[in-house]
Design an enzyme around this catalytic site. Structure first.
Site, PDB file in Angstrom:
ATOM      1  N   CYS A 190       1.021  -0.987  -0.252  1.00 36.83           N
ATOM      2  CA  CYS A 190      -0.085  -0.090  -0.459  1.00 36.83           C
ATOM      3  C   CYS A 190       1.198   0.917   0.571  1.00 36.83           C
ATOM      4  O   CYS A 190       1.493   1.047   0.745  1.00 36.83           O
ATOM      5  CB  CYS A 190      -1.012   0.316   1.344  1.00 36.83           C
ATOM      6  SG  CYS A 190      -1.715  -1.190   0.652  1.00 36.83           S
ATOM      7  N   ARG A 224       3.998  -0.055  -3.924  1.00 39.51           N
ATOM      8  CA  ARG A 224       3.609  -1.152  -2.777  1.00 39.51           C
ATOM      9  C   ARG A 224       2.483  -1.788  -3.330  1.00 39.51           C
ATOM     10  O   ARG A 224       2.464  -2.604  -2.009  1.00 39.51           O
ATOM     11  CB  ARG A 224       3.416   0.494  -2.478  1.00 39.51           C
ATOM     12  CG  ARG A 224       4.766   0.965  -2.234  1.00 39.51           C
ATOM     13  CD  ARG A 224       4.357   2.177  -1.298  1.00 39.51           C
ATOM     14  NE  ARG A 224       4.407   1.450   0.474  1.00 39.51           N
ATOM     15  CZ  ARG A 224       5.804   1.660   0.979  1.00 39.51           C
ATOM     16  NH1 ARG A 224       6.670   1.627   0.889  1.00 39.51           N
ATOM     17  NH2 ARG A 224       5.176   1.662   2.327  1.00 39.51           N
ATOM     18  N   ASN A 259      -1.504   2.270   6.210  1.00 42.39           N
ATOM     19  CA  ASN A 259      -0.978   0.683   5.035  1.00 42.39           C
ATOM     20  C   ASN A 259      -0.635   0.038   6.529  1.00 42.39           C
ATOM     21  O   ASN A 259       0.189   0.686   7.337  1.00 42.39           O
ATOM     22  CB  ASN A 259       0.491   1.868   5.186  1.00 42.39           C
ATOM     23  CG  ASN A 259       1.215   0.457   4.273  1.00 42.39           C
ATOM     24  OD1 ASN A 259       0.846  -0.899   4.508  1.00 42.39           O
ATOM     25  ND2 ASN A 259       2.425   1.181   4.267  1.00 42.39           N
ATOM     26  N   GLY A 260      -0.685  -0.691   6.377  1.00 40.12           N
ATOM     27  CA  GLY A 260      -1.407  -1.687   7.806  1.00 40.12           C
ATOM     28  C   GLY A 260      -1.561  -2.378   8.172  1.00 40.12           C
ATOM     29  O   GLY A 260      -2.671  -2.942   7.241  1.00 40.12           O
ATOM     30  N   GLU A 278      17.739 -18.036  -7.095  1.00 40.28           N
ATOM     31  CA  GLU A 278      17.613 -16.172  -7.113  1.00 40.28           C
ATOM     32  C   GLU A 278      16.587 -16.565  -8.808  1.00 40.28           C
ATOM     33  O   GLU A 278      16.194 -15.667  -8.828  1.00 40.28           O
ATOM     34  CB  GLU A 278      18.590 -15.292  -7.075  1.00 40.28           C
ATOM     35  CG  GLU A 278      18.154 -14.099  -7.217  1.00 40.28           C
ATOM     36  CD  GLU A 278      17.342 -13.574  -7.330  1.00 40.28           C
ATOM     37  OE1 GLU A 278      16.694 -13.653  -6.084  1.00 40.28           O
ATOM     38  OE2 GLU A 278      16.798 -12.375  -7.791  1.00 40.28           O
ATOM     39  N   LYS A 326      12.810 -15.865  -9.468  1.00 31.46           N
ATOM     40  CA  LYS A 326      12.805 -14.271 -10.788  1.00 31.46           C
ATOM     41  C   LYS A 326      11.986 -15.281 -11.977  1.00 31.46           C
ATOM     42  O   LYS A 326      10.853 -13.897 -11.964  1.00 31.46           O
ATOM     43  CB  LYS A 326      14.477 -13.807 -10.922  1.00 31.46           C
ATOM     44  CG  LYS A 326      14.772 -12.580 -11.506  1.00 31.46           C
ATOM     45  CD  LYS A 326      14.718 -11.537 -10.588  1.00 31.46           C
ATOM     46  CE  LYS A 326      14.062 -11.347  -9.368  1.00 31.46           C
ATOM     47  NZ  LYS A 326      15.347 -11.032  -8.679  1.00 31.46           N
ATOM     48  N   GLU A 350       8.501 -14.908 -10.037  1.00 35.69           N
ATOM     49  CA  GLU A 350       7.395 -14.560  -9.364  1.00 35.69           C
ATOM     50  C   GLU A 350       7.189 -13.219 -10.656  1.00 35.69           C
ATOM     51  O   GLU A 350       6.085 -12.405 -10.830  1.00 35.69           O
ATOM     52  CB  GLU A 350       8.543 -13.471  -8.471  1.00 35.69           C
ATOM     53  CG  GLU A 350       9.125 -12.369  -9.238  1.00 35.69           C
ATOM     54  CD  GLU A 350       9.928 -11.684  -7.887  1.00 35.69           C
ATOM     55  OE1 GLU A 350       9.592 -11.570  -7.410  1.00 35.69           O
ATOM     56  OE2 GLU A 350      11.264 -11.435  -8.441  1.00 35.69           O
ATOM     57  N   HIS A 352      18.340 -36.941  -6.080  1.00 37.10           N
ATOM     58  CA  HIS A 352      17.561 -37.008  -4.114  1.00 37.10           C
ATOM     59  C   HIS A 352      16.319 -36.971  -4.454  1.00 37.10           C
ATOM     60  O   HIS A 352      15.440 -36.791  -2.857  1.00 37.10           O
ATOM     61  CB  HIS A 352      18.352 -36.470  -2.712  1.00 37.10           C
ATOM     62  CG  HIS A 352      19.932 -37.247  -3.155  1.00 37.10           C
ATOM     63  ND1 HIS A 352      20.212 -38.392  -2.604  1.00 37.10           N
ATOM     64  CD2 HIS A 352      21.103 -36.093  -3.605  1.00 37.10           C
ATOM     65  CE1 HIS A 352      21.485 -38.597  -2.857  1.00 37.10           C
ATOM     66  NE2 HIS A 352      22.550 -37.020  -2.900  1.00 37.10           N
ATOM     67  N   LYS A 384       6.356  -4.343  -3.780  1.00 35.76           N
ATOM     68  CA  LYS A 384       7.611  -4.264  -3.702  1.00 35.76           C
ATOM     69  C   LYS A 384       8.437  -4.176  -2.727  1.00 35.76           C
ATOM     70  O   LYS A 384       9.001  -5.008  -2.008  1.00 35.76           O
ATOM     71  CB  LYS A 384       7.811  -3.051  -4.304  1.00 35.76           C
ATOM     72  CG  LYS A 384       9.518  -2.658  -4.347  1.00 35.76           C
ATOM     73  CD  LYS A 384      10.189  -3.250  -5.222  1.00 35.76           C
ATOM     74  CE  LYS A 384      11.663  -3.369  -5.255  1.00 35.76           C
ATOM     75  NZ  LYS A 384      12.307  -3.988  -5.686  1.00 35.76           N
TER      76      LYS A 384
HETATM   77  O1  M6R Z   1      13.522  -4.460   0.710  1.00 36.37           O
HETATM   78  P1  M6R Z   1      13.487  -6.264   0.621  1.00 36.37           P
HETATM   79  O2  M6R Z   1      15.258  -5.962   0.284  1.00 36.37           O
HETATM   80  O3  M6R Z   1      13.491  -6.443   2.413  1.00 36.37           O
HETATM   81  O4  M6R Z   1      13.140  -6.857  -0.036  1.00 36.37           O
HETATM   82  C1  M6R Z   1      12.542  -8.705   0.223  1.00 36.37           C
HETATM   83  C2  M6R Z   1      11.865  -9.369  -0.420  1.00 36.37           C
HETATM   84  O5  M6R Z   1      10.623  -8.843  -0.461  1.00 36.37           O
HETATM   85  C3  M6R Z   1      12.192  -8.790  -2.058  1.00 36.37           C
HETATM   86  O6  M6R Z   1      13.333  -9.006  -2.300  1.00 36.37           O
HETATM   87  C4  M6R Z   1      11.241  -9.931  -2.743  1.00 36.37           C
HETATM   88  O7  M6R Z   1      11.175 -11.182  -2.869  1.00 36.37           O
HETATM   89  C5  M6R Z   1      11.422  -9.583  -4.358  1.00 36.37           C
HETATM   90  N1  M6R Z   1       9.928  -9.463  -5.405  1.00 36.37           N
HETATM   91  C6  M6R Z   1      12.180 -10.518  -5.080  1.00 36.37           C
HETATM   92  O8  M6R Z   1      12.579  -9.401  -6.145  1.00 36.37           O
END
Ligand code: M6R
Length: 615
Positions: free
Chosen positions: A2, A27, A100-101, A488, A492, A495, A511, A610
């Site tokens: 948010c 956000r 937000n929260g 990673e 990527k 997501e 395994h 984000k």
């Molecule tokens: O802002 P942060 O680095 O603490 O965020 C951590 C994760 O939420 C963030 O890396 C998330 O996994 C991304 N979407 C990955 O691309």
């Protein structure tokens, strides 16, 4: 999670609010809304969809006024509907609020308000929050100049959970309130105007002077004055900080997506991570803000690295780097697990959290837990002034510039580079030789150039992406420090393209995961370490034998035999401490192109936000 923007000043609020919301959309982006107050009349517009749709449908003539609040939502309580979108308005129409929260005791408060005749139109905790303020407002002395402030204060005392809010009241057409506990909120100080926002990107086009609110603080913006207070009625002196962002950094420029722009910005991000941070005469790195002496660091006998998501993958690479070059045992924890695990730690443990945003609530909670137990707690962080930056004992800023794409790219490789520098620094405080340090420093300094060379593989990777864009499953395999890079790569891809992807240590495949392998499940194999090439080749044979296509990422001087791979991407050779950065880039580009070719919204993938500020 948010985004909030509030405005009070001399200008029309709604265009400023909408522009701020657009910049905060990463956000949360399932619905958005604006409320503007003029002549004690509240004008409200909400939309189930993106901010651009809201802006298109909200005619500015319906939203005139120079005081307003706005919100872009990432749903927690209640489905994605116009009713659940913010701003919320109290049953009597007086109070409007964006939040937000998460309010944890909202059900009991809702029951209480219902028993007092309040009817609710949404399923949200935020509407309850708004009506609680209205309830207290009604009870306050009608002649009190602090009637609105007191009703906000009383409400905050009754609510459990987290909030960053902006609130307005129809009886107070010249006052904007903000308050925070657990969710970020800043005040921007412009010319004849104030802004409230969840983060700097929303206001940077109007001002670079900001005040960061701390938990438990309330701000009143009224008649050109900023009053900062605690919930316990203490008056505080606001500390104004200058933001050194360049607005162009948060613009798309000639790129189609922020993710692609940020992939191409990685060379510069590494330069910024290194600027002024080497001591060549001692062949080591140096960090200004660690707040831990060299002597204290020599006493450290264990390091705990803690983070979430991509930053957690950076921690896993950090484990290899620090253990290899500094010979200090390292453990890596998911921040969300560390907090509740109550792990016994030795007093000589150093805790290091990593977070791009500096606002991830799980990482923040881990930091607080670690500090509560008395451990020295540092942070690697990309957001100057963020909560994690402010609450850690010290740390290292990434200076990677704003990262807008939800999928982290340049922040990740910048974290890797800083961890390499940290491993060098710690290594040189212990057993690493001067000569080894000289070679290490040289390799780190050469990394930006090698990154520039690696992103030139873009066209080649686009062609490979065309071939594999319709796959349903994908395995990413790597060994040692390439295992986290495989994790990673899988994150990527899943997501942003919604393809099922898994990362595994290459040898672990037999395994269990090998059961998944067939001709329609390609394996992306990271084969950059000559010392384990032979073992990796056996793992590739196992994949090939089951008909799966193999895409290898190897170094130019050590390509894999052609008959074993269907496609091969060759990255520049480099020092072992730099290769994780270089190997990440082809995977970022593969994910980007595959997602784009599948028509996915690369910068705003479904269900994600984000900055994850709810637990
Ligand atoms: O802002 P942060 O680095 O603490 O965020 C951590 C994760 O939420 C963030 O890396 C998330 O996994 C991304 N979407 C990955 O691309």
């Amino acid at each position: 999670m948010c985004g909030i923007v509030g405005y009070i000043g001399q200008r029309e609020a709604s265009p400023i609010l909408l522009e701020g919301l657009k910049r905060l959309e990463y956000r949360g982006y399932d619905s958005a809304g604006v409320a503007v107050l003029a002549d004690e009349t509240l004008k409200l517009k909400k939309y189930k969809g993106r901010v651009t749709d809201l802006a298109r449908t909200a005619s500015s003539s319906d939203l005139t006024g120079s005081l307003g609040i706005s919100h872009t939502r990432w749903a927690t309580h209640g489905a994605v509907t116009e009713e659940n979108a913010h701003p919320h308005v109290s049953h009597d129409g007086k109070i409007s609020l964006v939040h937000n929260g998460v309010i944890e005791n909202y059900l009991s408060v809702k029951k209480f308000l219902e028993s007092n005749g309040v009817e609710f139109y949404s399923e949200t905790d935020s509407e309850v929050f708004c009506n609680l303020i209205a309830y207290h407002y009604e009870k306050e002395d009608k002649n009190s100049p602090n009637r609105f402030l007191n009703s906000v204060r009383r409400s905050l005392r009754h609510l459990d959970g987290t909030y960053g809010i902006a609130a307005i009241c129809t009886d107070c057409p010249d006052e904007l309130f903000g308050a925070r506990k657990g969710s970020p909120l800043i005040v921007g100080i412009g010319t004849d105007e104030y802004l409230l926002a969840s983060d700097v990107s929303a206001i940077i086009s109007r001002t670079s002077n900001v005040v960061y609110l701390n938990d438990g603080e309330i701000v009143s913006l009224k008649n050109g004055e900023l009053n900062l207070l605690t919930n316990d009625e203490e008056v505080l002196t606001p500390e104004v900080q200058k933001i050194d962002w360049d607005i162009a950094e948060s613009e798309l420029g000639d790129y189609e997506h922020f993710m692609l722009k940020e992939i191409f910005e990685q060379s510069g991000a590494l330069e910024n991570a290194m600027r002024g941070r080497f001591s060549d005469d001692q062949s080591t790195a140096k960090f200004g803000g660690l707040n831990v002496s060299a002597q204290e660091l020599r006493q450290v006998d264990r390091i705990l690295l803690c983070a979430c998501g991509t930053a957690w993958h950076a921690c896993l690479v950090g484990e290899y780097l620090i253990e290899r070059y500094a010979r200090i045992p390292v453990e890596v924890e998911y921040a969300s697990e560390f907090r509740y695990r109550n792990a016994p730690l030795d007093k000589n443990t150093l805790v290091l959290v990593i977070s791009q945003s500096g606002e991830t609530i799980d990482t923040l909670a881990a930091l607080r837990e670690s500090k509560r137990k008395g451990y020295k707690t540092l942070a690697i962080n990309n957001s100057v002034g963020s909560t994690i930056a402010r609450e850690s004992d010290g740390g290292i800023y990434q200076h990677a510039g704003p990262e807008i794409g939800v999928a982290s790219t340049k922040a990740f490789t910048s974290q890797l580079h800083i961890l390499s520098m940290l491993a060098l620094y710690l290594g040189r405080l212990r057993d690493m030789s001067f000569q080894e340090g000289v070679e290490y420093v040289e390799a780190l300094k050469q990394a930006p150039e090698l990154v520039t060379e690696t992103v030139k593989l873009n066209d080649e990777i686009l062609a490979i992406s065309e071939k594999y864009k319709d796959m349903q499953d994908c395995l990413f395999l790597g060994r040692q420090d390439m295992f986290p890079i495989a994790l990673e790569g899988a994150l990527k891809l899943k997501e942003i393209s919604y393809i099922h992807a898994e990362g595994y240590p290459a040898a672990e495949m037999k395994h269990g995961p090998i059961a998944l392998i067939n001709e329609s499940c390609p394996a992306i194999v990271l084969a950059t370490q000559p010392d384990i090439h032979a073992k990796l080749l056996s793992n590739i044979q196992e994949v090939k034998a089951r008909g799966a296509p193999v895409i290898a990422i190897a170094t130019k001087s050590n390509p894999l035999p052609k008959h074993l791979v269907d496609d091969q991407i060759l990255i520049p050779d480099s020092h072992r401490a730099v290769l994780p950065v270089l190997a990440s880039i082809p995977m970022q580009l593969l994910s980007y192109h595959i997602a784009n070719l599948r028509g996915c919204d690369v910068d705003k993938p479904r269900n994600l936000a984000k900055s994850v500020t709810v637990e």
